[in-house]
Design a protein around this motif. Structure first.
Motif, PDB file in Angstrom:
ATOM      1  N   GLY A  61     -12.254  -4.204   4.622  1.00  0.00           N
ATOM      2  CA  GLY A  61     -13.066  -4.191   5.823  1.00  0.00           C
ATOM      3  C   GLY A  61     -12.644  -3.178   6.866  1.00  0.00           C
ATOM      4  N   THR A  62     -11.782  -2.213   6.504  1.00  0.00           N
ATOM      5  CA  THR A  62     -11.335  -1.197   7.445  1.00  0.00           C
ATOM      6  C   THR A  62     -11.922   0.153   7.069  1.00  0.00           C
ATOM      7  OG1 THR A  62      -9.361  -0.589   6.180  1.00  0.00           O
ATOM      8  CG2 THR A  62      -9.165  -2.440   7.713  1.00  0.00           C
ATOM      9  N   THR A  63     -11.843   1.105   7.970  1.00  0.00           N
ATOM     10  CA  THR A  63     -12.278   2.477   7.695  1.00  0.00           C
ATOM     11  C   THR A  63     -11.096   3.413   7.478  1.00  0.00           C
ATOM     12  OG1 THR A  63     -12.347   2.939  10.077  1.00  0.00           O
ATOM     13  CG2 THR A  63     -14.397   2.189   9.024  1.00  0.00           C
ATOM     14  N   TRP A  64      -9.895   2.954   7.845  1.00  0.00           N
ATOM     15  CA  TRP A  64      -8.731   3.840   7.795  1.00  0.00           C
ATOM     16  C   TRP A  64      -7.820   3.563   6.607  1.00  0.00           C
ATOM     17  CZ3 TRP A  64      -4.104   1.252   7.927  1.00  0.00           C
ATOM     18  CH2 TRP A  64      -4.135  -0.060   8.440  1.00  0.00           C
ATOM     19  N   PHE A  65      -7.796   2.324   6.113  1.00  0.00           N
ATOM     20  CA  PHE A  65      -6.915   2.015   4.992  1.00  0.00           C
ATOM     21  C   PHE A  65      -7.654   2.294   3.686  1.00  0.00           C
ATOM     22  CE2 PHE A  65      -4.721  -0.767   1.922  1.00  0.00           C
ATOM     23  CZ  PHE A  65      -3.427  -0.320   2.121  1.00  0.00           C
ATOM     24  N   ASN A  66      -7.380   3.456   3.110  1.00  0.00           N
ATOM     25  CA  ASN A  66      -8.041   3.879   1.885  1.00  0.00           C
ATOM     26  C   ASN A  66      -7.006   4.467   0.929  1.00  0.00           C
ATOM     27  OD1 ASN A  66      -7.456   6.274   3.179  1.00  0.00           O
ATOM     28  ND2 ASN A  66      -9.573   6.703   3.741  1.00  0.00           N
ATOM     29  N   LYS A  67      -7.462   5.121  -0.104  1.00  0.00           N
ATOM     30  CA  LYS A  67      -6.539   5.645  -1.110  1.00  0.00           C
ATOM     31  C   LYS A  67      -5.551   6.666  -0.534  1.00  0.00           C
ATOM     32  CE  LYS A  67      -6.322   7.856  -5.645  1.00  0.00           C
ATOM     33  NZ  LYS A  67      -7.059   8.341  -6.825  1.00  0.00           N
ATOM     34  N   PRO A  68      -5.991   7.667   0.244  1.00  0.00           N
ATOM     35  CA  PRO A  68      -5.001   8.594   0.810  1.00  0.00           C
ATOM     36  C   PRO A  68      -3.958   7.898   1.676  1.00  0.00           C
ATOM     37  CG  PRO A  68      -7.201   9.517   0.992  1.00  0.00           C
ATOM     38  CD  PRO A  68      -7.367   8.104   0.533  1.00  0.00           C
ATOM     39  N   MET A  69      -4.365   6.905   2.469  1.00  0.00           N
ATOM     40  CA  MET A  69      -3.400   6.175   3.291  1.00  0.00           C
ATOM     41  C   MET A  69      -2.412   5.410   2.419  1.00  0.00           C
ATOM     42  SD  MET A  69      -2.083   5.277   6.137  1.00  0.00           S
ATOM     43  CE  MET A  69      -3.261   5.921   7.340  1.00  0.00           C
ATOM     44  N   LEU A  70      -2.906   4.800   1.342  1.00  0.00           N
ATOM     45  CA  LEU A  70      -2.022   4.080   0.428  1.00  0.00           C
ATOM     46  C   LEU A  70      -1.011   5.033  -0.206  1.00  0.00           C
ATOM     47  CD1 LEU A  70      -1.219   1.525  -1.126  1.00  0.00           C
ATOM     48  CD2 LEU A  70      -2.959   2.121  -2.831  1.00  0.00           C
ATOM     49  N   LEU A  71      -1.472   6.212  -0.607  1.00  0.00           N
ATOM     50  CA  LEU A  71      -0.565   7.191  -1.205  1.00  0.00           C
ATOM     51  C   LEU A  71       0.473   7.662  -0.193  1.00  0.00           C
ATOM     52  CD1 LEU A  71      -2.976   9.365  -3.387  1.00  0.00           C
ATOM     53  CD2 LEU A  71      -1.600   7.386  -4.039  1.00  0.00           C
ATOM     54  N   ALA A  72       0.063   7.820   1.076  1.00  0.00           N
ATOM     55  CA  ALA A  72       1.011   8.219   2.115  1.00  0.00           C
ATOM     56  C   ALA A  72       2.073   7.146   2.305  1.00  0.00           C
ATOM     57  CB  ALA A  72       0.270   8.482   3.425  1.00  0.00           C
ATOM     58  N   ILE A  73       1.667   5.883   2.270  1.00  0.00           N
ATOM     59  CA  ILE A  73       2.627   4.784   2.426  1.00  0.00           C
ATOM     60  C   ILE A  73       3.576   4.733   1.236  1.00  0.00           C
ATOM     61  CG2 ILE A  73       2.849   2.279   2.550  1.00  0.00           C
ATOM     62  CD1 ILE A  73       0.212   2.230   4.081  1.00  0.00           C
ATOM     63  N   ILE A  74       3.027   4.897   0.028  1.00  0.00           N
ATOM     64  CA  ILE A  74       3.871   4.896  -1.169  1.00  0.00           C
ATOM     65  C   ILE A  74       4.868   6.053  -1.123  1.00  0.00           C
ATOM     66  CG2 ILE A  74       3.873   5.208  -3.677  1.00  0.00           C
ATOM     67  CD1 ILE A  74       1.200   3.754  -3.754  1.00  0.00           C
ATOM     68  N   GLY A  75       4.394   7.223  -0.704  1.00  0.00           N
ATOM     69  CA  GLY A  75       5.280   8.373  -0.582  1.00  0.00           C
ATOM     70  C   GLY A  75       6.390   8.132   0.424  1.00  0.00           C
ATOM     71  N   PHE A  76       6.035   7.555   1.570  1.00  0.00           N
ATOM     72  CA  PHE A  76       7.025   7.261   2.603  1.00  0.00           C
ATOM     73  C   PHE A  76       8.066   6.273   2.099  1.00  0.00           C
ATOM     74  CE2 PHE A  76       8.072   3.953   5.753  1.00  0.00           C
ATOM     75  CZ  PHE A  76       8.943   4.676   6.558  1.00  0.00           C
ATOM     76  N   VAL A  77       7.601   5.173   1.494  1.00  0.00           N
ATOM     77  CA  VAL A  77       8.518   4.147   0.997  1.00  0.00           C
ATOM     78  C   VAL A  77       9.392   4.722  -0.122  1.00  0.00           C
ATOM     79  CG1 VAL A  77       8.674   1.916  -0.166  1.00  0.00           C
ATOM     80  CG2 VAL A  77       7.023   2.250   1.686  1.00  0.00           C
ATOM     81  N   GLY A  78       8.775   5.511  -1.010  1.00  0.00           N
ATOM     82  CA  GLY A  78       9.537   6.094  -2.115  1.00  0.00           C
ATOM     83  C   GLY A  78      10.619   7.038  -1.649  1.00  0.00           C
ATOM     84  N   VAL A  79      10.291   7.914  -0.706  1.00  0.00           N
ATOM     85  CA  VAL A  79      11.284   8.858  -0.189  1.00  0.00           C
ATOM     86  C   VAL A  79      12.396   8.130   0.546  1.00  0.00           C
ATOM     87  CG1 VAL A  79      11.633  10.707   1.504  1.00  0.00           C
ATOM     88  CG2 VAL A  79       9.692  10.808  -0.068  1.00  0.00           C
TER      89      VAL A  79
END
Length: 293
Positions: A61-79
């Motif tokens: 139900g959001t406009t901002w939480f999408n695939k690119p945002m998920l990938l950014a979060i995964i990248g941040f957590v991974g690094v």
């Protein structure tokens, strides 16, 4: 005697690892298959790639939480997780994992040392984070699970450029106070009668052009590279499935093979863009904390 030993050992160090090569090729093949199925394997269902393929609807139900945002979060957590784990239980005689982490750290540290000069150490964590996050995010585009480079969305490139802009501007004011404006806007050796011409140009270069070119360079390369892969892989899959046309089928095979080459090239470009972004960030910080530029 030492020269002979070097000659004898050289062929052994140049040998590849067959298992690693096979695994790499399997990953590339699966990635191509995944992307081909995503785009559409049949002629009737396949459409030419466009910028619409880089747009994603929001989740939950959001406009901002999408695939690119998920990938950014995964990248941040991974690094973050990688460097936290790599910095624990360090040994005098490093393991292979510690050696690799130290190699990456030294690589980025040397960029800061060469571009910033004295006092570079306090900027090394930022440069290391910048390099690691951009590299991991860029390589998402070559993995069959994610299949999308985060920085092919311009907003993420803008965010990285704005952070770098704040880093070198705040560092400049912290180092020189209001005198930073003179360092940034008036190059050493310029006569006063040229100030009316030089100051607007330097302001445009330091405060407008730098963050803009940083973001556009990164975004354009990742966008164009991913678009090219989609064209060759999706088009190759469509041609390969073309009914009753052997020429199109053969052309599709070559297109898919060229798609493999594009994937390998994008791996290099993803690294190169992370390196360029980091080295320019270090250069801009160095020009801010230095005595003059």
């Amino acid at each position: 005697m030492s020269n002979e030993a070097t000659v004898v050992d050289a062929p052994e160090t140049s040998k590849g690892h067959p298992v690693a090569i096979v695994v790499t090729m399997l990953v590339v093949w699966i990635a191509l298959t995944f992307l081909a199925e995503r785009i559409g394997g049949g002629v009737s269902s396949w459409h030419a790639p466009s910028q619409e393929d880089f747009e994603f609807s929001g989740w939950f139900g959001t406009t901002w939480f999408n695939k690119p945002m998920l990938l950014a979060i995964i990248g941040f957590v991974g690094v973050l997780a990688y460097w936290l784990i790599a910095s624990r239980r360090l040994k005098v005689i490093p393991s292979k994992a510690q050696f690799f982490a130290e190699y990456v750290y030294d690589f980025v540290r040397n960029i800061g040392r060469d571009m910033i000069g004295p006092g570079y150490r306090r900027f090394t964590p930022y440069l290391l984070t910048l390099f690691s996050f951009i590299l991991v995010s860029n390589w998402f585009g070559e993995t069959f699970v994610f299949m999308f480079p985060t920085f092919s969305r311009v907003s993420y490139a803008y965010a990285g450029a704005i952070l770098t802009f704040l880093a070198y501007v705040i560092s400049g004011f912290a180092k020189h106070g209001l005198g930073y404006l003179r360092v940034a806007l008036i190059p050493s050796g310029v006569p006063p009668w040229l100030y009316p011409v030089i100051i607007p140009l330097e302001f445009l270069s330091s405060f407008i052009t730098r963050p803009l070119t940083l973001s556009v360079r990164l975004f354009a390369n990742m966008f164009a590279g991913h678009m090219s892969i989609m064209v060759f892989v999706g088009g190759g899959a469509a041609l390969l499935g073309w009914v009753h046309n052997s020429f199109y089928n053969v052309t599709g095979v070559f297109a898919l093979l060229f798609g493999v080459a594009m994937l390998c090239l994008e791996l290099f470009i993803g690294f190169l863009q992370a390196y360029i972004f980091t080295i320019l960030a270090a250069q801009y910080i160095g020009s801010s904390v230095g005595a003059a530029h």
